[in-house]
Design a protein around this motif. Structure first.
Motif, PDB file in Angstrom:
ATOM      1  N   ARG A 268       7.081  15.494  17.323  1.00 27.85           N
ATOM      2  CA  ARG A 268       6.779  16.571  18.257  1.00 27.85           C
ATOM      3  C   ARG A 268       6.588  15.998  19.659  1.00 27.85           C
ATOM      4  O   ARG A 268       6.223  14.832  19.840  1.00 27.85           O
ATOM      5  CB  ARG A 268       5.537  17.344  17.831  1.00 27.85           C
ATOM      6  CG  ARG A 268       4.230  16.596  18.025  1.00 27.85           C
ATOM      7  CD  ARG A 268       3.049  17.399  17.536  1.00 27.85           C
ATOM      8  NE  ARG A 268       1.780  16.720  17.789  1.00 27.85           N
ATOM      9  CZ  ARG A 268       0.670  16.961  17.129  1.00 27.85           C
ATOM     10  NH1 ARG A 268       0.667  17.860  16.160  1.00 27.85           N
ATOM     11  NH2 ARG A 268      -0.446  16.322  17.424  1.00 27.85           N
ATOM     12  N   ALA A 269       6.790  16.852  20.644  1.00 22.04           N
ATOM     13  CA  ALA A 269       6.563  16.493  22.037  1.00 22.04           C
ATOM     14  C   ALA A 269       6.100  17.746  22.766  1.00 22.04           C
ATOM     15  O   ALA A 269       6.543  18.854  22.461  1.00 22.04           O
ATOM     16  CB  ALA A 269       7.832  15.933  22.672  1.00 22.04           C
ATOM     17  N   SER A 270       5.216  17.559  23.740  1.00 23.28           N
ATOM     18  CA  SER A 270       4.714  18.713  24.482  1.00 23.28           C
ATOM     19  C   SER A 270       4.255  18.288  25.863  1.00 23.28           C
ATOM     20  O   SER A 270       3.892  17.122  26.099  1.00 23.28           O
ATOM     21  CB  SER A 270       3.560  19.402  23.738  1.00 23.28           C
ATOM     22  OG  SER A 270       2.407  18.587  23.744  1.00 23.28           O
ATOM     23  N   VAL A 271       4.240  19.243  26.782  1.00 23.43           N
ATOM     24  CA  VAL A 271       3.683  19.070  28.104  1.00 23.43           C
ATOM     25  C   VAL A 271       2.915  20.343  28.437  1.00 23.43           C
ATOM     26  O   VAL A 271       3.356  21.448  28.117  1.00 23.43           O
ATOM     27  CB  VAL A 271       4.781  18.788  29.157  1.00 23.43           C
ATOM     28  CG1 VAL A 271       5.820  19.904  29.174  1.00 23.43           C
ATOM     29  CG2 VAL A 271       4.165  18.604  30.545  1.00 23.43           C
ATOM     30  N   SER A 272       1.749  20.200  29.044  1.00 21.17           N
ATOM     31  CA  SER A 272       0.913  21.373  29.322  1.00 21.17           C
ATOM     32  C   SER A 272       0.106  21.154  30.589  1.00 21.17           C
ATOM     33  O   SER A 272      -0.153  20.010  30.999  1.00 21.17           O
ATOM     34  CB  SER A 272      -0.029  21.658  28.149  1.00 21.17           C
ATOM     35  OG  SER A 272      -0.957  20.590  27.993  1.00 21.17           O
TER      36      SER A 272
END
Length: 325
Positions: A268-272
């Motif tokens: 998984r990968a995310s930016v917030s």
């Protein structure tokens, strides 16, 4: 905590029909620890209900004023109105005391004291399920919290009189209304969107001095989307816009992708980016001191509510790998 990040909060709730019967649990131990929970779940008319009573107590650390004694009473009732509509009612009541912090120091003549706490809450939720899989949800709740730390110390400037102290003495209330709609128009798409409004009020004779009470209003718009372009990949987009009476609005977005490489392996990968607005109490700048009018000394508190603040901003990037052996 107020500055926590990269954490996970997992809240598990159980409907009353899953808790039918009687349940009892007790724990005793050192430091005068004594905890007990008693619960009954059953059916009254067309309602599934559960009633829970709880007692919690311990003396905390030695020579530190951090004991606690709490009694809690909680009720939940669920009613199924036909095949599409459901109503849930929750009520809660807490009463007890905490040690008001501090260490016992015989040289300074300090004494342990109690900080009394009382709170109650009410929540009403209506849910409507549509034939095509969509769901409406309307939630209304009210929370009341009162803490009393009032105590007296000798007035060194006027022997025989006392000053009233109590930095933890305050009352707060919150009313919150939220609407949410969930839908899944296709097997590869899921959406949720909604809006909410909130009213907060804080009152404290000591902390607020002449203002007596302050209140603030806020609102929020939110949406969440999940898209599966292929079977084992899902993409997520989340947006939250908060509108505050005191300073305006901020939008917190999040974008993430999950890949199920195998039944036991996931990437998984995310930016917030997120914003945190200080609560009413944290935005006060207060001072506690002594004033004189030329003849007598009197206690005085000067407090100022600051609305010209900048919300805290956190930008987070995450890469994740999970494996099950």
């Amino acid at each position: 905590g107020s500055n926590a990040m990269l954490g996970s909060i997992n809240i598990v709730t159980r409907a009353p029909f899953l808790m039918r019967g009687k349940y009892l649990r007790a724990t005793v131990g050192s430091q005068d620890t004594g905890n007990a929970v008693a619960r009954w779940g059953g059916q009254i008319a067309d309602w599934d209900v559960s009633l829970t009573g709880q007692y919690r107590s311990d003396d905390g650390f030695d020579d530190v004023d951090d004991h606690k004694r709490f009694q809690d009473l909680r009720f939940r009732g669920d009613y199924q109105a036909g095949s599409a509509d459901a109503v849930s009612v929750q009520l809660g009541l807490t009463d007890g005391e905490l040690g008001a912090d501090g260490k016992l120091d015989p040289n300074k003549n300090t004494q342990f004291r109690d900080r009394d706490l009382r709170s109650h809450c009410q929540q009403l939720t209506w849910t409507h399920n549509e034939a095509d899989g969509g769901r409406y949800r309307l939630n209304l709740y009210h929370n009341y919290y009162d803490t009393d730390d009032t105590y007296y110390i000798d007035n060194v400037f006027n022997p025989g009189s006392s000053w009233i102290i109590g930095f933890y003495t305050a009352t707060s209330e919150r009313y919150d209304l939220e609407f949410q709609y969930d839908m899944a128009p296709r097997e590869s798409w899921r959406f949720a969107w909604g809006f909410g409004a909130r009213y907060d009020e804080l009152s404290s004779d000591l902390l607020l001095y002449e203002e007596e009470s302050v209140d603030r209003k806020s609102g929020r718009l939110f949406g969440s989307m999940e898209w599966k372009p292929v079977k084992d990949v899902s993409m997520h987009l989340d947006l939250l816009t908060e509108i505050h009476e005191s300073y305006g609005s901020e939008t917190s977005p999040r974008l993430a992708i999950n890949w199920l490489a195998s039944p036991s392996r996931r990437f998984r990968a995310s930016v917030s980016r997120s914003y945190r607005v200080s609560n009413l109490l944290a935005r006060f700048n207060g001072s506690h001191g002594v004033e004189t009018d030329g003849n007598d000394y009197c206690q005085a508190v000067v407090s100022t509510l600051h609305d010209d603040f900048t919300p805290e901003k956190v930008t987070g990037y995450e890469l994740g790998y999970m494996e099950r052996w």
